[in-house]
Design an enzyme around this catalytic site. Structure first.
Site, short mmCIF file in Angstrom:
data_model
loop_
_atom_site.label_atom_id
_atom_site.label_comp_id
_atom_site.label_asym_id
_atom_site.label_seq_id
_atom_site.Cartn_x
_atom_site.Cartn_y
_atom_site.Cartn_z
N LYS A 14 46.00 22.80 -34.01
CA LYS A 14 45.75 23.20 -35.40
C LYS A 14 46.41 22.24 -36.39
O LYS A 14 45.79 21.83 -37.36
CB LYS A 14 46.31 24.61 -35.69
CG LYS A 14 45.66 25.72 -34.93
CD LYS A 14 46.09 27.09 -35.48
CE LYS A 14 47.57 27.38 -35.34
NZ LYS A 14 48.03 27.61 -33.98
N ARG A 89 47.78 36.15 -39.06
CA ARG A 89 48.03 36.30 -37.63
C ARG A 89 47.93 37.75 -37.19
O ARG A 89 48.06 38.03 -36.00
CB ARG A 89 49.45 35.81 -37.31
CG ARG A 89 49.51 34.44 -36.64
CD ARG A 89 50.98 34.15 -36.43
NE ARG A 89 51.30 33.11 -35.52
CZ ARG A 89 51.54 31.83 -35.86
NH1 ARG A 89 51.35 31.44 -37.11
NH2 ARG A 89 51.94 30.97 -34.97
N ARG A 128 55.33 18.44 -27.31
CA ARG A 128 55.04 18.29 -28.74
C ARG A 128 56.27 17.80 -29.50
O ARG A 128 57.38 18.20 -29.23
CB ARG A 128 54.59 19.64 -29.30
CG ARG A 128 54.46 19.65 -30.81
CD ARG A 128 53.55 20.72 -31.29
NE ARG A 128 54.11 22.05 -31.18
CZ ARG A 128 53.43 23.13 -31.55
NH1 ARG A 128 52.21 23.03 -32.03
NH2 ARG A 128 53.99 24.32 -31.43
N ARG A 161 60.56 21.33 -31.65
CA ARG A 161 60.81 22.65 -32.21
C ARG A 161 61.58 23.52 -31.22
O ARG A 161 61.32 23.49 -30.03
CB ARG A 161 59.48 23.33 -32.56
CG ARG A 161 58.93 22.88 -33.88
CD ARG A 161 57.54 23.36 -34.10
NE ARG A 161 57.34 24.78 -33.79
CZ ARG A 161 56.21 25.42 -34.02
NH1 ARG A 161 55.18 24.78 -34.55
NH2 ARG A 161 56.09 26.69 -33.71
N ARG A 172 54.88 33.64 -27.34
CA ARG A 172 53.97 33.35 -28.47
C ARG A 172 52.52 33.49 -28.02
O ARG A 172 51.68 33.99 -28.75
CB ARG A 172 54.25 31.95 -29.02
CG ARG A 172 55.56 31.91 -29.82
CD ARG A 172 56.13 30.52 -29.93
NE ARG A 172 55.28 29.58 -30.60
CZ ARG A 172 55.37 28.25 -30.45
NH1 ARG A 172 56.29 27.74 -29.66
NH2 ARG A 172 54.56 27.48 -31.10
P1 AMP Z 1 53.69 28.12 -35.94
O1 AMP Z 1 54.37 26.94 -36.54
O2 AMP Z 1 52.37 28.47 -36.61
O3 AMP Z 1 53.55 28.04 -34.44
O4 AMP Z 1 54.65 29.38 -36.22
C1 AMP Z 1 55.96 29.41 -35.70
C2 AMP Z 1 56.52 30.83 -35.78
O5 AMP Z 1 56.59 31.24 -37.15
C3 AMP Z 1 55.68 31.89 -35.11
O6 AMP Z 1 55.93 31.98 -33.71
C4 AMP Z 1 56.12 33.15 -35.85
O7 AMP Z 1 57.41 33.55 -35.41
C5 AMP Z 1 56.29 32.63 -37.27
N1 AMP Z 1 55.04 32.78 -38.06
C6 AMP Z 1 54.28 31.76 -38.56
N2 AMP Z 1 53.21 32.24 -39.22
C7 AMP Z 1 53.31 33.60 -39.14
C8 AMP Z 1 52.49 34.66 -39.60
N3 AMP Z 1 51.34 34.42 -40.27
N4 AMP Z 1 52.89 35.92 -39.32
C9 AMP Z 1 54.02 36.18 -38.66
N5 AMP Z 1 54.83 35.24 -38.16
C10 AMP Z 1 54.49 33.94 -38.41
#
Ligand code: AMP
Length: 221
Positions: A14, A89, A128, A161, A172
């Site tokens: 993404k 999400r 990553r 990360r 996740r």
């Molecule tokens: P990402 O960078 O999109 O993989 O997001 C990393 C982490 O941020 C996720 O595993 C969640 O803990 C939190 N997070 C990001 N976006 C959301 C969302 N829309 N709703 C809830 N938690 C989020």
């Protein structure tokens, strides 16, 4: 005016596609994960609340993410549209976004679902790397930077990360399957496009660009 939502499990590409889409459409890309990591780094109250949840691979509560999102898309760089990566999400977030877009007079979103099976993404994610300056994503195995550990564009020192370890990735993925997959049903009858994300990033982008160019041809300024 374009509103684009990018869906896909962690590691589906993404972030990489978001970068390419910005190049094509010139709209602002917003990753709620990047915003939350920024809050953590800045040590804000929201960052402190999110920290443990994120490190464990859980989802930050809807009311916190919704408030953060609405404040971000109200900024002037989103006037001509925006792309959301990692939001909504949950079905609750999707319903909230519907209401916010209607209130702001924004169009219904174009939904792009980058579909990749779970067994493929775990391998991708542990390799990553991300740039802390521009948030660009690299992969130590498949898409390395020109100089190891350094961003090609701004010399940022790439980092891994904290939540990109195998245990957290599995958590996740589980959340994606059980909580986020139903969000796709919310959009199934909308402007929904599924793209096979197992292919090389540039091949995936060719298809995504085709979808968006078709949409832009019909979208009034
Ligand atoms: P990402 O960078 O999109 O993989 O997001 C990393 C982490 O941020 C996720 O595993 C969640 O803990 C939190 N997070 C990001 N976006 C959301 C969302 N829309 N709703 C809830 N938690 C989020």
């Amino acid at each position: 005016m374009l509103v684009i939502l990018l869906f896909g499990p962690p590691g589906s590409g993404k972030g990489t596609q978001a970068c390419e889409i910005v190049g094509l459409t010139k709209i602002t890309a917003i990753s709620t994960g990047d915003l939350l990591r920024g809050e953590m780094k800045a040590g804000t109250e929201l960052g402190r609340k999110a920290q443990d949840i994120m490190n464990a691979g859980g989802l930050v509560p809807d009311e916190l993410v919704n408030a953060m999102l609405v404040s971000r898309i109200s900024r002037s760089d989103c006037r001509d549209g925006f792309l959301l990566d990692g939001y909504p999400r949950t079905v609750e977030q999707a319903r909230y976004l519907d209401r916010v877009l209607a209130r702001m007079g924004m169009p219904s979103p174009i939904v792009i679902h980058i579909d990749v099976p779970p067994e493929v993404v775990v391998g991708r994610i542990t390799a990553r790397r991300q740039c802390p300056v521009c948030n660009r994503i690299y992969n130590a195995l498949y898409q390395p930077p020109k100089v190891e550990g350094v961003c090609d564009f701004d010399d940022g020192r790439l980092f891994t990360r904290k939540d990109d370890n195998e245990v957290t990735v599995r958590e996740r993925m589980k959340n994606y399957e059980t909580i986020t997959n139903p969000v796709l049903d919310h959009y199934r009858n909308a402007n929904y496009h599924r793209v096979d994300g197992t292919r090389a990033p540039e091949v995936v982008f060719e298809e995504v660009a085709g979808v968006l160019q078709g949409e832009m041809a019909y979208t009034p300024e």
